[in-house]
Motif scaffolding. Structure first.
Motif, PDB file in Angstrom:
ATOM      1  N   SER A  86      30.385  -9.221  20.592  1.00 44.29           N
ATOM      2  CA  SER A  86      29.962  -8.390  19.466  1.00 44.29           C
ATOM      3  C   SER A  86      28.879  -7.425  19.929  1.00 44.29           C
ATOM      4  O   SER A  86      28.097  -7.728  20.820  1.00 44.29           O
ATOM      5  N   HIS A  87      28.856  -6.266  19.303  1.00 43.49           N
ATOM      6  CA  HIS A  87      27.755  -5.308  19.468  1.00 43.49           C
ATOM      7  C   HIS A  87      27.418  -4.774  18.091  1.00 43.49           C
ATOM      8  O   HIS A  87      27.526  -3.585  17.811  1.00 43.49           O
ATOM      9  N   CYS A 501      35.086 -14.574  17.834  1.00 48.02           N
ATOM     10  CA  CYS A 501      33.779 -13.960  17.673  1.00 48.02           C
ATOM     11  C   CYS A 501      33.297 -14.357  16.279  1.00 48.02           C
ATOM     12  O   CYS A 501      33.793 -13.845  15.274  1.00 48.02           O
ATOM     13  N   LEU A 502      32.363 -15.294  16.231  1.00 47.78           N
ATOM     14  CA  LEU A 502      31.931 -15.898  14.975  1.00 47.78           C
ATOM     15  C   LEU A 502      30.714 -15.147  14.455  1.00 47.78           C
ATOM     16  O   LEU A 502      29.609 -15.286  14.980  1.00 47.78           O
ATOM     17  N   ASN A 538      32.204 -15.865  21.263  1.00 50.16           N
ATOM     18  CA  ASN A 538      30.885 -15.285  21.093  1.00 50.16           C
ATOM     19  C   ASN A 538      30.413 -15.629  19.687  1.00 50.16           C
ATOM     20  O   ASN A 538      31.228 -15.776  18.770  1.00 50.16           O
ATOM     21  N   VAL A 539      29.102 -15.764  19.537  1.00 45.05           N
ATOM     22  CA  VAL A 539      28.523 -15.997  18.213  1.00 45.05           C
ATOM     23  C   VAL A 539      27.505 -14.908  17.926  1.00 45.05           C
ATOM     24  O   VAL A 539      26.678 -14.582  18.785  1.00 45.05           O
ATOM     25  N   SER A 540      27.569 -14.351  16.747  1.00 46.61           N
ATOM     26  CA  SER A 540      26.606 -13.339  16.315  1.00 46.61           C
ATOM     27  C   SER A 540      26.100 -13.709  14.932  1.00 46.61           C
ATOM     28  O   SER A 540      26.824 -13.595  13.944  1.00 46.61           O
ATOM     29  N   THR A 553      32.526 -14.067   8.980  1.00 46.16           N
ATOM     30  CA  THR A 553      33.592 -13.246   9.571  1.00 46.16           C
ATOM     31  C   THR A 553      34.011 -13.822  10.911  1.00 46.16           C
ATOM     32  O   THR A 553      33.501 -13.431  11.964  1.00 46.16           O
ATOM     33  N   PRO A 554      34.955 -14.752  10.920  1.00 48.46           N
ATOM     34  CA  PRO A 554      35.412 -15.351  12.181  1.00 48.46           C
ATOM     35  C   PRO A 554      36.564 -14.561  12.802  1.00 48.46           C
ATOM     36  O   PRO A 554      37.735 -14.874  12.611  1.00 48.46           O
TER      37      PRO A 554
END
Length: 743
Positions: A86-87, A501-502, A538-540, A553-554
């Motif tokens: 994520s960015h 990307c969680l 990835n986790v954000s 938002t998974p």
């Protein structure tokens, strides 16, 4: 940047002294939520990450998965790599550079595994499309992704775009990359031997991106667009392209023992993680790092997140050859230190200007004493952060409040919604043909990339559904996993593996953490049901702003394989029977409308629909049917329901006549449910052999004959007492919402 009091006490206890400023900053970044997953790691054990196909699972820069059934004579296999990142915060502050460097980072994660990048997928989430700020972010992000991806020559072939009011203060930019490698080329991020050199290859180090990991681990402030701009990296895709080709040469000549790309926490993060994974240490002389700005101090060199840089472990005898290859590709190259069997140590001797300013004589000739700025155990630095023990509250399903809306008006509104409208404005800016592997490109249910080395097609699907998970985090996340698997099966492929990307809001809020936890568990449970290992991700978190938290938002990026590269199209032919596989929703209350675009547009509420009883059987059977020669077209049903899928399937040369019987013709609620509910795991199939399709799905899912194709390019839907009639040109006009809205 500042180290939290509790963390400071733990560091002091471990070191037996106060940390230096550089150590404190390094701990603060590497122990941040972004790097250490302090709030999410306790939840990640829910994922099943193992399988015969899994070569390297979670924990490295990217996962490595073997393609099935392609071993050569010596037993070696073709591998793919999978990664996602994520960015989000950077893309809010600077949408172009924030999104562009997100692409660059995930591509370098691919390089560090010894792989060549072959495909990208982007999943993007913004506030309401009508808001000017959302449009500004949307246009900047897409431009950044297209610029970087096109310049480096990696096709963006799949993804998703969603608009939801709760992303207004915090958009999400999730980018996945697939690479290609094999057993001989494989590299990991595990340092191998003391005495090997650490070599930095790529762009010079500047001051951009300082504290990026910390910035990504906090809620966005109201003034983030101005105050946090220095934390956003600046990308150079042309340097990245050179780095891709140089890395390929280094891998081919087997000059790399281990590798790590420089992303979060810069050189300090990459080099310390590299040696920690090998149970080793390092001695790094920071002034040896090639720099593009004058008078950088030790902390800046250590933590700057300047882009297009790789850290390699290289045997001493191979260093000269690595330098030659770097020079050939016009890349900087510095031997910055070596692997040791002790602590992670960084020393620094300042520049001539710094020596002059520190020299009491003022002539600048006296050498400055070398200073040890970091001396810590690498494993403690990377793994010593304590996990958070947070409270969570479950999210309740909403009550049923269904609006009464004219079906023809509803059809036009739903088909032209930004969430269901064509995303061609986005993907037409991407070069999805570069690399000549793209067999099915963006705009279909899933992309297909030709992996000729294994004579297989690789199907790729990526996305989430914020309407689903905001209503029901657990069931909605299960639905997202099933939706991606259905996309892949619709192209005749069988799911192989996935990365996630969680994304969530501030985990310190019990209701937010409860929604995030539900989404994690739902994604994990459905992927396990589908026998699809989640091999990395990835986790954000802290995607929270003055506008409030984002929905859980998974994002899931899933790949599947099939023999060959062809697939049934999405569009119908002018002749053939049309079948619906899955629940129709013929009676009011038979299928729930919760999470649907219909309720989002008309301010209704309802519980989320139940999922198919045996989703794995649905996916397996669908892949077989899609590959049958009698199958003419296949299209998944998702956002907007059956109505939108039918609208997407017609062309100027081929239309559809569809009849959906409703027991009570006057019951518009039942008709709306039939047209617009979004239960996943359903597809529309056009076939020459409807009986064979019904037999295949017998005992797996209901099959309903909807009608037949025509050659007039018109769509006619009879549902209850309503008849909806339109044509391909009108539908195309409705579906041009995004390009029309950006003019």
């Amino acid at each position: 940047m500042s180290l939290a009091d509790s963390d400071h006490k733990l560091v002091v206890s471990e070191l037996g002294r106060e940390p230096t400023p550089a150590e404190a900053a390094l701990f603060e970044n590497l122990w941040s939520e972004h790097c250490a997953y302090r709030s999410s790691r306790p939840l990640l054990s829910a994922f099943d990450s193992e399988g015969d196909q899994v070569v390297i699972g979670p924990g490295d820069d990217a996962a490595v998965v073997a393609l099935p059934g392609n071993e050569d004579e010596d037993g070696s296999s073709t591998y793919i790599t999978m990664g996602i990142e994520s960015h989000n915060h950077p893309s809010y502050v600077d949408p172009f550079d924030g999104a562009a460097t997100g692409v660059g980072g995930i591509v370098r994660d691919t390089l560090s595994m010894g792989a060549y990048p072959i495909a990208l997928a982007d999943s993007l989430y913004f506030g309401e499309f009508d808001a000017e700020h959302s449009k500004y972010l949307f246009e900047g992000v897409v431009e950044g992704i297209s610029h970087y991806g096109n310049c480096i020559g990696v096709p963006t072939v799949a993804g998703s775009v969603d608009f939801h009011p709760d992303y207004e203060g915090n958009p999400l930019v999730n980018v996945a990359c697939v690479g290609l490698t094999d057993e001989e080329r494989l590299v990991t991020a595990v340092a191998q031997e003391p005495g090997n050199k650490l070599v930095l290859v790529g762009n010079g180090t500047g001051r951009d991106g300082l504290g990026g990991a910390s910035f990504a681990s906090e809620d966005l402030a109201e003034d983030a667009e101005t105050e946090d701009r220095p934390a956003v990296q600046v990308g150079d895709p042309y340097a990245e392209k050179l780095l891709i080709e140089a890395n390929e040469q280094l891998v081919e000549e087997q000059l790399i023992e281990s590798a790590r790309d420089l992303g979060a926490a810069g050189l300090g993060g990459a080099s310390s993680e590299l040696v920690a994974k090998g149970g080793l240490g390092a001695h790094i002389e920071l002034e040896r790092v090639h720099q593009r700005e004058p008078n950088m101090n030790a902390l800046e060199i250590l933590l700057a997140e300047s882009q297009e840089r790789m850290c390699y472990e290289v045997e001493p005898d191979n260093v000269d050859r690595v330098r030659e290859i770097a020079e050939r590709f016009d890349l900087g190259c510095s031997v910055i230190g070596e692997v040791t069997d002790g602590n992670y140590v960084c020393t620094f001797e300042g520049s001539e200007t710094q020596r002059a300013s520190d020299d009491s004589s003022g002539d600048g000739t006296e050498p400055r004493e070398r200073e040890t700025v970091v001396d810590v155990d690498a494993y403690f630095l990377g793994e010593g952060a304590p996990m958070n023990d947070l409270e969570s509250e479950p999210v309740d399903q909403p009550e049923t409040d269904l609006p009464a809306v004219d079906l023809e008006a509803a059809f036009e509104t739903i088909v032209s919604s930004p969430n269901t409208a064509s995303k061609r404005w986005v993907y037409r800016q991407y070069d999805h043909e570069v690399g000549v592997r793209t067999s099915v490109g963006p705009g279909d249910d899933a992309a297909i990339i030709a992996v000729r080395e294994a004579e297989q097609g690789l199907a790729i699907s990526s996305g989430a559904a914020p309407n689903w998970t905001s209503v029901a985090p657990y069931v909605g996340a299960k639905a997202i996993a099933l939706e991606n698997a259905t996309n892949i099966a619709a192209k005749g492929a069988t799911p192989l593996a996935a990365v996630d990307c969680l994304n969530g809001g501030n985990p310190e809020k019990p209701d937010v953490y409860g929604g995030f936890k539900g989404a994690v568990d739902g994604l994990a449970d459905m992927c396990s049901t589908l026998s699809t290992p989640v091999v990395g991700g990835n986790v954000s978190l802290y995607n929270d702003s003055v506008a409030g938290p984002i929905p859980p938002t998974p994002t899931l990026a899933m790949v599947g394989t099939k023999d060959g590269y062809d697939a049934p199209p999405l569009s119908v032919e002018s002749e053939g029977t049309l079948l619906l596989v899955g629940d129709v929703g013929l009676e009011a209350g038979d299928v729930r409308l919760g999470g649907s675009e219909y309720l989002a547009q008309f301010d209704g509420s309802d519980a989320f629909p139940e999922l198919p009883a045996d989703p794995a059987a649905v996916v397996e059977t669908l892949a077989d049917v899609a590959n049958d020669e009698s199958t003419l077209a296949v299209h998944d049903i998702s956002h907007g329901g059956l109505a939108v899928s039918l609208a997407e399937m017609i062309t100027e040369d081929a239309g559809l006549e569809v009849s959906i019987p409703v027991p009570d013709a006057a019951d518009e609620t039942a008709a709306a449910a039939a047209l617009f509910h979004e239960q996943p795991g359903r597809v529309v199939i056009q076939t020459d052999s409807p009986d064979a399709v019904a037999d295949a799905f017998d005992g797996v899912a209901p099959v309903v004959e909807l009608g037949a194709a025509t050659d007039d390019g018109e769509l006619t839907i009879d549902v209850g007492s309503a008849t909806i009639t339109t044509d391909a040109a009108t539908i195309d006009a409705h579906r041009s919402t995004i390009e029309d809205g950006l003019e």
